[in-house]
Design an enzyme around this catalytic site. Structure first.
Site, PDB file in Angstrom:
ATOM      1  N   MET A 178       0.837  -1.193   0.000  1.00  0.00           N
ATOM      2  CA  MET A 178       0.000   0.000   0.000  1.00  0.00           C
ATOM      3  C   MET A 178       0.877   1.249   0.000  1.00  0.00           C
ATOM      4  O   MET A 178       1.252   1.764   1.058  1.00  0.00           O
ATOM      5  CB  MET A 178      -0.929   0.029   1.220  1.00  0.00           C
ATOM      6  CG  MET A 178      -2.101  -0.907   1.139  1.00  0.00           C
ATOM      7  SD  MET A 178      -3.278  -0.575   2.463  1.00  0.00           S
ATOM      8  CE  MET A 178      -4.407  -1.938   2.246  1.00  0.00           C
ATOM      9  N   CYS A 181      -4.286   5.032   5.190  1.00  0.00           N
ATOM     10  CA  CYS A 181      -5.125   6.233   5.074  1.00  0.00           C
ATOM     11  C   CYS A 181      -5.469   6.548   3.630  1.00  0.00           C
ATOM     12  O   CYS A 181      -6.630   6.729   3.276  1.00  0.00           O
ATOM     13  CB  CYS A 181      -4.419   7.420   5.730  1.00  0.00           C
ATOM     14  SG  CYS A 181      -5.254   8.997   5.471  1.00  0.00           S
ATOM     15  N   HIS A 201     -18.212  37.057  10.838  1.00  0.00           N
ATOM     16  CA  HIS A 201     -19.639  36.779  10.702  1.00  0.00           C
ATOM     17  C   HIS A 201     -19.991  36.754   9.219  1.00  0.00           C
ATOM     18  O   HIS A 201     -19.501  37.575   8.447  1.00  0.00           O
ATOM     19  CB  HIS A 201     -20.454  37.870  11.396  1.00  0.00           C
ATOM     20  CG  HIS A 201     -21.927  37.787  11.139  1.00  0.00           C
ATOM     21  ND1 HIS A 201     -22.742  36.916  11.819  1.00  0.00           N
ATOM     22  CD2 HIS A 201     -22.715  38.468  10.259  1.00  0.00           C
ATOM     23  CE1 HIS A 201     -23.990  37.073  11.393  1.00  0.00           C
ATOM     24  NE2 HIS A 201     -24.002  38.007  10.452  1.00  0.00           N
TER      25      HIS A 201
END
Length: 463
Positions: free
Chosen positions: A38, A43, A445
């Site tokens: 791998m 992961c 915001h």
């Protein structure tokens, strides 16, 4: 067979091992890395990257189904095309694997694809797929072989050919229904994803709550979101037997400890992972293991054998890629003569359900168990303006604050983009900021992070 000498030999190319091997090789050290196949580790190949790619597709499907709520027409009856879904997942993985291989070779390391076993202290025999063998001895050796899905010894389970978090990624089609055994992080992520994609999901958890490391109210909120997506959650039910009708093509019957049963087209087992140590012959090098089967290490990631270190899942590190990445930093420092430790690391994690759960620090239950005097802040995600604008109102945010010191001990954020917001709290905790300093900061915001100001306000933080 002559022994080849290296400054560093790495067994297993997980996040910690591969990063260390590339760094030291690029710095001019002689480095060999033995990887079973791998490239890039678990992961990239069969865990975080492919599963989160699929989770993203499921979320996009869920939002598309709601297109009319956002003033968009012409998006009637969206559906999953499994072939396109698989192709995208494989393209993402293949691109990252190719990049990893290129980086490995560019670093100057000696990359061996095959299996390794210890034959003496700091000495490894590496065998490739053609049977060719080499003997490698390192001034330092790192074991970074990771973990694989665990299949418990339940009558009939193995004969039924259960799926795991690895094998399910290669399915040619989606099953009409599935029984998922295990209500931890992996089981919950697949349950949410598959339900959105149209699979009838039954989630079986032997414990009294999903995600047992979480507080009861957070676990209950996750269960509520599953119910809204059509997931049938069976709590307090252990699997006692499994059978599959008509060989491997028939339906699966799952017998439960409460006397009931679940019948589904397929079964996914997600009850934990086992360390990959079989065949390593750790004893030949004097390397001890714990009662959990992981490699025994101290806080500096040293094993019981001189010059041998271990990192990542196989060393008992929390099973997150970012934790393994931190192991790499510790190893790099300590191989250079430092004394960096794993002690008291603040490791956040995220569960990529929909909505997703981000967590860092202590839960309420853990804080009270430790004898700490705490105040609790609890707020519905619907109170956050950004959640209103994007139309993702589900979820619960919770914080634990130490009474008297006003320290933030931990948060559990179940809601939209919680995997991003959790880093804000982590930085505040690392900087020893009080909850008031987070509450009173000037945060942009409208963002989800702005919700932290509400969470720590008098409206939601108990006296």
């Amino acid at each position: 067979m002559a022994i080849e000498e290296f400054d560093l030999v790495v067994i297993g190319g997980g996040k910690a091992g591969k990063s260390l091997a590339m760094d030291l090789a690029a710095a001019g050290q002689r480095v060999a890395m033995v990887e079973r196949g791998m490239i890039g580790g678990t992961c990239i190949n069969v865990a975080c990257i492919p599963t989160k790619t699929l989770v993203n597709s499921a979320r996009l499907l869920a939002v598309t189904r709601r297109a009319g709520e956002f003033g968009i027409t012409g998006a009637d009856a969206p559906a999953i095309d499994v072939n396109l879904l698989r192709a995208r997942k494989e393209e993402v993985v293949a691109t990252m694997v190719a990049g990893q291989r290129k980086s490995f070779l560019a670093s100057g390391m000696d990359l061996l694809i095959g299996r390794a076993r210890f034959v003496a202290p700091r000495t490894v025999e590496a065998t490739d797929d053609d049977g060719a063998r080499r003997l490698l001895r390192g001034t330092n050796v790192v074991v970074n072989t990771g973990m694989v899905p665990f299949v418990p010894d339940i009558p009939g389970l193995r004969a039924a050919g259960p799926l795991t978090s690895t094998s399910i990624l290669a399915l040619p089609t989606l099953p009409a229904s599935i029984a998922i055994v295990g209500g931890g992080y992996i089981g919950c992520e697949f349950a949410g994803m598959l339900a959105i994609m149209g699979v009838a999901v039954t989630l079986i958890q032997r414990g009294a709550a999903l995600l047992p490391r979480e507080d009861a109210d957070v676990s209950a909120a996750v269960a509520e979101s599953f119910a809204a997506d059509g997931v049938s959650v069976r709590l307090g039910a252990a699997v006692t037997a499994v059978s599959r009708a008509e060989g491997t093509a028939g339906t699966v019957t799952v017998e439960l400890s409460d006397g009931s049963s679940v019948i589904a087209e397929d079964i996914l087992v997600a009850v934990g992972r086992s360390p990959v140590t079989a065949g390593l012959e750790l004893g030949a090098a004097g390397i001890g293991v714990t009662d959990r089967g992981t490699v025994q290490v101290d806080e500096f990631l040293r094993t019981t054998a001189d010059g041998v270190w271990a990192a990542g899942d196989v060393a008992g590190t929390p099973q997150f890629t970012h934790a393994s990445w931190n192991d790499y930093r510790i190893l790099k420092a300590n191989l250079a003569g430092g004394s960096r430790s794993t002690r008291n690391r603040l490791i956040p994690y995220c569960v990529f359900t929909t909505p997703e759960l981000g967590r860092v620090g202590l839960s309420e239950a853990a804080a009270r168990h430790a004898g700490l005097d705490v105040r609790i802040a609890r707020m519905p995600v619907a109170a956050i303006p950004r959640a209103r604008t994007v139309g993702h109102l589900d979820g619960l945010w919770k914080a634990v604050v130490e009474r008297g010191t006003d320290r933030i001990l931990g948060v559990s954020l179940l809601g939209h983009e919680s995997s991003e917001v959790i880093a804000v709290v982590q930085m505040a905790m690392l900087g020893n900021l009080s909850y008031q300093q987070v509450r009173d900061a000037v945060i942009t915001h409208p963002t989800m992070a702005e919700g932290l100001q509400l969470l720590f306000s008098a409206a939601f933080l108990e006296p």
